[in-house]
Design a protein around this motif. Structure first.
Motif, PDB file in Angstrom:
ATOM      1  N   PRO A 155       0.784  -1.121  -0.031  1.00  0.00           N
ATOM      2  CA  PRO A 155      -0.106   0.091  -0.022  1.00  0.00           C
ATOM      3  C   PRO A 155       0.832   1.241  -0.007  1.00  0.00           C
ATOM      4  O   PRO A 155       0.580   2.191  -0.642  1.00  0.00           O
ATOM      5  CB  PRO A 155      -0.889  -0.068   1.320  1.00  0.00           C
ATOM      6  N   GLN A 156       2.014   1.444   0.716  1.00  0.00           N
ATOM      7  CA  GLN A 156       2.700   2.439   0.790  1.00  0.00           C
ATOM      8  C   GLN A 156       3.341   2.521  -0.774  1.00  0.00           C
ATOM      9  O   GLN A 156       3.396   3.790  -1.158  1.00  0.00           O
ATOM     10  CB  GLN A 156       3.987   2.395   1.679  1.00  0.00           C
ATOM     11  N   ALA A 157       3.838   1.687  -1.250  1.00  0.00           N
ATOM     12  CA  ALA A 157       4.479   1.768  -2.722  1.00  0.00           C
ATOM     13  C   ALA A 157       3.162   2.162  -3.560  1.00  0.00           C
ATOM     14  O   ALA A 157       3.383   2.966  -4.543  1.00  0.00           O
ATOM     15  CB  ALA A 157       4.972   0.211  -3.143  1.00  0.00           C
ATOM     16  N   MET A 158       1.887   1.952  -3.745  1.00  0.00           N
ATOM     17  CA  MET A 158       0.685   2.201  -4.207  1.00  0.00           C
ATOM     18  C   MET A 158       0.607   3.587  -4.068  1.00  0.00           C
ATOM     19  O   MET A 158       0.299   4.255  -5.321  1.00  0.00           O
ATOM     20  CB  MET A 158      -0.615   1.459  -3.896  1.00  0.00           C
ATOM     21  N   ARG A 159       0.704   4.119  -2.873  1.00  0.00           N
ATOM     22  CA  ARG A 159       0.667   5.465  -2.690  1.00  0.00           C
ATOM     23  C   ARG A 159       1.791   6.688  -3.695  1.00  0.00           C
ATOM     24  O   ARG A 159       1.452   7.449  -4.010  1.00  0.00           O
ATOM     25  CB  ARG A 159       0.861   5.961  -1.117  1.00  0.00           C
ATOM     26  N   LEU A 160       2.847   5.804  -3.660  1.00  0.00           N
ATOM     27  CA  LEU A 160       4.009   6.301  -4.398  1.00  0.00           C
ATOM     28  C   LEU A 160       3.526   6.450  -5.948  1.00  0.00           C
ATOM     29  O   LEU A 160       3.653   7.325  -6.850  1.00  0.00           O
ATOM     30  CB  LEU A 160       5.373   5.785  -4.292  1.00  0.00           C
ATOM     31  N   VAL A 161       3.056   5.235  -6.329  1.00  0.00           N
ATOM     32  CA  VAL A 161       2.693   5.193  -7.856  1.00  0.00           C
ATOM     33  C   VAL A 161       1.723   6.105  -8.104  1.00  0.00           C
ATOM     34  O   VAL A 161       1.607   6.683  -9.204  1.00  0.00           O
ATOM     35  CB  VAL A 161       2.417   3.732  -7.923  1.00  0.00           C
ATOM     36  N   VAL A 162       0.597   6.182  -7.419  1.00  0.00           N
ATOM     37  CA  VAL A 162      -0.603   6.954  -7.421  1.00  0.00           C
ATOM     38  C   VAL A 162      -0.038   8.700  -8.005  1.00  0.00           C
ATOM     39  O   VAL A 162      -0.478   9.334  -8.637  1.00  0.00           O
ATOM     40  CB  VAL A 162      -1.729   7.073  -6.572  1.00  0.00           C
ATOM     41  N   ALA A 163       0.837   8.997  -6.902  1.00  0.00           N
ATOM     42  CA  ALA A 163       1.541  10.178  -6.764  1.00  0.00           C
ATOM     43  C   ALA A 163       2.260  10.529  -7.991  1.00  0.00           C
ATOM     44  O   ALA A 163       2.358  11.508  -8.631  1.00  0.00           O
ATOM     45  CB  ALA A 163       2.321  10.567  -5.663  1.00  0.00           C
ATOM     46  N   ALA A 164       2.820   9.552  -8.453  1.00  0.00           N
ATOM     47  CA  ALA A 164       3.811   9.693  -9.689  1.00  0.00           C
ATOM     48  C   ALA A 164       3.251   9.606 -10.950  1.00  0.00           C
ATOM     49  O   ALA A 164       3.326  10.542 -12.095  1.00  0.00           O
ATOM     50  CB  ALA A 164       4.985   8.418  -9.853  1.00  0.00           C
ATOM     51  N   PHE A 165       2.174   8.333 -10.887  1.00  0.00           N
ATOM     52  CA  PHE A 165       1.521   8.041 -12.269  1.00  0.00           C
ATOM     53  C   PHE A 165       0.072   8.874 -12.395  1.00  0.00           C
ATOM     54  O   PHE A 165      -0.563   9.028 -13.610  1.00  0.00           O
ATOM     55  CB  PHE A 165       1.478   6.597 -12.702  1.00  0.00           C
ATOM     56  N   GLY A 166      -0.494   9.135 -11.505  1.00  0.00           N
ATOM     57  CA  GLY A 166      -1.889   9.370 -11.296  1.00  0.00           C
ATOM     58  C   GLY A 166      -2.972   8.445 -10.815  1.00  0.00           C
ATOM     59  O   GLY A 166      -2.497   7.175 -11.431  1.00  0.00           O
ATOM     60  N   ASP A 167      -4.072   8.760 -10.471  1.00  0.00           N
ATOM     61  CA  ASP A 167      -4.775   7.704 -10.081  1.00  0.00           C
ATOM     62  C   ASP A 167      -5.574   7.033 -11.354  1.00  0.00           C
ATOM     63  O   ASP A 167      -5.584   5.521 -11.388  1.00  0.00           O
ATOM     64  CB  ASP A 167      -6.338   8.383  -9.302  1.00  0.00           C
ATOM     65  N   ALA A 168      -5.750   7.606 -12.366  1.00  0.00           N
ATOM     66  CA  ALA A 168      -6.386   7.169 -13.659  1.00  0.00           C
ATOM     67  C   ALA A 168      -5.408   5.989 -14.299  1.00  0.00           C
ATOM     68  O   ALA A 168      -5.784   4.820 -14.524  1.00  0.00           O
ATOM     69  CB  ALA A 168      -6.466   8.026 -14.460  1.00  0.00           C
ATOM     70  N   VAL A 169      -4.204   6.535 -14.258  1.00  0.00           N
ATOM     71  CA  VAL A 169      -3.211   5.613 -14.842  1.00  0.00           C
ATOM     72  C   VAL A 169      -2.781   4.402 -14.110  1.00  0.00           C
ATOM     73  O   VAL A 169      -2.458   3.227 -14.496  1.00  0.00           O
ATOM     74  CB  VAL A 169      -1.772   6.291 -15.189  1.00  0.00           C
TER      75      VAL A 169
END
Length: 272
Positions: A155-169
């Motif tokens: 989940p912490q990694a997912m937060r980083l992915v969403v911050a970097a790539f955006g929710d939709a991506v």
């Protein structure tokens, strides 16, 4: 920028190589026979290397890359899944190591650049998302096959992915498990720069050296404030952000930057 001598950093695994020159630290993923998949020893070594570089005055920016012309990272070494990740407890311990690596990159006080070519898959996407800047060669491919493997992403990694790539991506990558090419990643804002493969290393190192020539305290303050504004895990308090910004104005570097600007010369920042 002040001159720095070249140096190497010791590493507990030969599958990571760490060195620094001209103010730029470079960590190379060195497992090309497996397309730079990361085994558990590599995941555990990453936080140690990041900490060692961040504590060294000779390092003002870090570049994460695949060794030579090899791919950036094809994620976790799947050959370990039947042993180290065979149970819920083993999977949790493995994920903890992943998250510690991502957190170490994200919390590193100096800027971190992901220099990518070839493949950036699975945990490699997590590493890239934890970095401050993402640059890639044309032809680089991104993907997260977690849904095809039945793996839950930390989940912490997912937060980083969403911050970097955006929710939709992020939803697209994780739900479809499809691959995203570099041009689409750049168009979606996931990449800061996209260069021809032949130019990737020279352009990335030029960017890194330019960053290394800037005031370290100012960059540390900016990185912390951006992380807090983005709601990233591990962000520091408002009081700490104010203290970091205030320290810049009390620093020798602020006086040097001001004088260099007025005297029309290059500043020589010392990080104090």
């Amino acid at each position: 920028m002040k001159s720095f001598s070249s140096k190497s950093f010791s590493c507990p695994t030969p599958r990571l190589i760490a060195e620094a020159a001209d103010g730029v630290g470079v960590i190379s993923i060195n497992n090309p026979e497996k397309r730079n998949a990361l085994d558990l020893a590599m995941w555990r070594a990453l936080p140690q290397l990041i900490a060692a570089m961040a504590a060294d005055d000779a390092v003002r920016v870090i570049v994460l890359r695949g060794v030579g012309d090899s791919p950036f990272a094809s994620g976790a070494d799947i050959s370990e899944f039947r042993t180290l990740r065979a149970s819920a407890a083993g999977g949790k311990a493995y994920e903890d190591s992943n998250e510690e690596a991502f957190a170490a990159i994200a919390a590193c006080p100096v800027p971190v650049i992901a220099m990518m070519r070839g493949f950036c898959m699975g945990g490699g996407v997590g590493i890239a998302a934890a970095c401050d800047l993402r640059v890639a060669a044309e032809g680089t491919v991104f993907g997260v096959p977690a849904a095809r493997l039945g793996v839950g992403y930390p989940p912490q990694a997912m937060r980083l992915v969403v911050a970097a790539f955006g929710d939709a991506v992020a939803r697209d990558l994780f739900f479809t498990a499809r691959r995203l090419d570099a041009a689409e990643a750049k168009a979606l804002g996931a990449l800061h720069r996209l260069w021809a493969d032949a130019d990737l290393e020279a352009e990335t190192m030029a960017m890194a050296r330019a960053i290394a020539g800037n005031a370290p305290l100012a960059m540390r303050s900016a990185k912390a404030s951006i992380a807090a504004a983005s709601g990233l895990p591990g962000s520091v308090s408002e009081a700490e952000l104010l203290a970091l910004a205030g320290a810049c104005f009390d620093s020798e570097d602020y006086a040097e930057g001001r004088d260099a600007f007025l005297e029309k010369r290059q500043p020589q920042f010392r990080g104090r």
